[in-house]
Design a protein around this motif. Structure first.
Motif, PDB file in Angstrom:
ATOM      1  N   ARG A  14       1.201  -0.248   0.019  1.00 27.50           N
ATOM      2  CA  ARG A  14      -0.199   0.386   0.126  1.00 27.50           C
ATOM      3  C   ARG A  14       1.054   0.991   0.335  1.00 27.50           C
ATOM      4  N   HIS A  15       1.872   0.806   0.027  1.00 27.41           N
ATOM      5  CA  HIS A  15       3.177   2.235   0.311  1.00 27.41           C
ATOM      6  C   HIS A  15       3.438   2.779  -1.483  1.00 27.41           C
ATOM      7  N   CYS A  16       2.549   3.871  -1.600  1.00 25.46           N
ATOM      8  CA  CYS A  16       2.367   3.795  -2.882  1.00 25.46           C
ATOM      9  C   CYS A  16       3.653   4.692  -3.791  1.00 25.46           C
ATOM     10  N   GLY A  17       4.559   3.636  -4.875  1.00 26.02           N
ATOM     11  CA  GLY A  17       5.670   4.365  -5.384  1.00 26.02           C
ATOM     12  C   GLY A  17       7.033   3.389  -4.881  1.00 26.02           C
ATOM     13  N   GLY A  18       6.558   2.615  -4.322  1.00 26.20           N
ATOM     14  CA  GLY A  18       6.869   1.601  -4.150  1.00 26.20           C
ATOM     15  C   GLY A  18       8.433   2.128  -2.996  1.00 26.20           C
ATOM     16  N   ALA A  19       7.289   3.030  -2.168  1.00 26.67           N
ATOM     17  CA  ALA A  19       8.231   4.005  -1.067  1.00 26.67           C
ATOM     18  C   ALA A  19       8.433   3.006   0.134  1.00 26.67           C
ATOM     19  N   ARG A  20       9.549   3.710   0.964  1.00 24.01           N
ATOM     20  CA  ARG A  20       9.926   2.645   1.484  1.00 24.01           C
ATOM     21  C   ARG A  20       9.244   2.765   2.935  1.00 24.01           C
ATOM     22  N   VAL A  21       9.701   1.882   3.603  1.00 23.31           N
ATOM     23  CA  VAL A  21       8.459   1.418   5.431  1.00 23.31           C
ATOM     24  C   VAL A  21      10.220   1.042   6.173  1.00 23.31           C
ATOM     25  N   SER A  22       9.388   0.811   7.349  1.00 24.77           N
ATOM     26  CA  SER A  22      10.244   0.465   8.541  1.00 24.77           C
ATOM     27  C   SER A  22       9.157  -0.597   8.859  1.00 24.77           C
ATOM     28  N   ALA A  23       9.770  -1.482   9.516  1.00 29.71           N
ATOM     29  CA  ALA A  23       9.261  -2.646  10.644  1.00 29.71           C
ATOM     30  C   ALA A  23       8.891  -2.207  11.270  1.00 29.71           C
ATOM     31  N   GLY A  58      16.821   4.076   4.339  1.00 29.40           N
ATOM     32  CA  GLY A  58      16.888   2.783   4.396  1.00 29.40           C
ATOM     33  C   GLY A  58      15.194   2.416   4.640  1.00 29.40           C
ATOM     34  N   GLY A  59      14.904   1.051   4.547  1.00 28.39           N
ATOM     35  CA  GLY A  59      13.512   0.830   5.059  1.00 28.39           C
ATOM     36  C   GLY A  59      13.167  -0.555   4.085  1.00 28.39           C
ATOM     37  N   LEU A  60      12.350  -1.137   4.098  1.00 25.00           N
ATOM     38  CA  LEU A  60      11.999  -1.811   3.041  1.00 25.00           C
ATOM     39  C   LEU A  60      11.301  -1.188   2.134  1.00 25.00           C
ATOM     40  N   LYS A  61      10.737  -2.202   0.985  1.00 26.55           N
ATOM     41  CA  LYS A  61      10.157  -2.386  -0.040  1.00 26.55           C
ATOM     42  C   LYS A  61      10.270  -3.122  -0.372  1.00 26.55           C
ATOM     43  N   LEU A  62       8.779  -3.902  -1.444  1.00 27.16           N
ATOM     44  CA  LEU A  62       8.798  -4.721  -1.995  1.00 27.16           C
ATOM     45  C   LEU A  62       9.837  -4.862  -3.418  1.00 27.16           C
ATOM     46  N   ALA A  63      10.429  -6.403  -3.301  1.00 27.83           N
ATOM     47  CA  ALA A  63      11.394  -6.705  -4.359  1.00 27.83           C
ATOM     48  C   ALA A  63      11.045  -6.346  -5.262  1.00 27.83           C
ATOM     49  N   ARG A  64      10.231  -6.945  -6.121  1.00 24.72           N
ATOM     50  CA  ARG A  64       9.017  -6.389  -7.364  1.00 24.72           C
ATOM     51  C   ARG A  64       7.690  -6.068  -7.383  1.00 24.72           C
ATOM     52  N   PRO A  65       7.202  -5.459  -8.288  1.00 20.02           N
ATOM     53  CA  PRO A  65       6.163  -5.642  -8.492  1.00 20.02           C
ATOM     54  C   PRO A  65       5.372  -6.383  -7.623  1.00 20.02           C
ATOM     55  N   ALA A  66       3.742  -5.853  -6.942  1.00 20.98           N
ATOM     56  CA  ALA A  66       2.319  -6.140  -5.752  1.00 20.98           C
ATOM     57  C   ALA A  66       2.096  -7.328  -7.333  1.00 20.98           C
TER      58      ALA A  66
END
Length: 153
Positions: A14-23, A58-66
């Protein structure tokens, strides 16, 4: 853990545009305990579903498109191969019915169908927020479909 992993991945998607998010953010958004999210993030990153970067920005993001990640991918990342029974695995002989089980030869078909069904659900479907903001009032639910609901006086 598989159901929690799906919840975490949907939140990450749900974090648009591949924005990074923390755990920590994922834990807050999902309501899951932070240690559980951290453990899941580690497994999901290890399976190549999440990418993790350290440091500023830094943070997390999907490794490939959803759209390229399925529920089957997520479940297998956390639980291993999808199967209703373990008796079909090579080398497993822990079922007392194994010698007389007429269904055993058919379990691979069942397991394949189950995996196929989960593989057909992309993460994009689960990332949609379809929760209703307000429940429908009882008067609207009870009103016949062919008559308009009158406004309260």
């Amino acid at each position: 853990m598989a159901d929690y992993a799906v919840v975490v991945m949907a939140a990450a998607a749900r974090h648009c545009g591949g924005a990074r998010v923390s755990a920590v953010q994922l834990a807050e958004e999902t309501g899951l305990p932070a240690p559980t999210v951290q453990k899941l993030v580690s497994r999901l990153a290890g399976a190549g579903l999440l990418r993790s970067s350290r440091g500023v920005g830094g943070g997390l993001k999907l490794a490939r498109p959803a759209a390229a990640i399925s529920v089957a991918d997520i479940v297998e990342a956390v639980e291993g191969p999808i199967a209703l029974t373990a008796c079909v695995e090579h080398g497993r002989h822990d079922c007392t019915l194994e010698g007389a089980c007429a269904v055993r030869p058919h379990w691979p078909l069942v397991n394949e169908a189950l995996r196929g069904a989960l593989a057909g659900v992309p993460l994009t479907r689960l990332a949609l927020d379809v929760r209703v903001a307000e429940p429908v009032s009882a008067s609207v639910r009870a009103a016949p479909l062919h008559q308009p609901v009158s406004a309260p006086a």
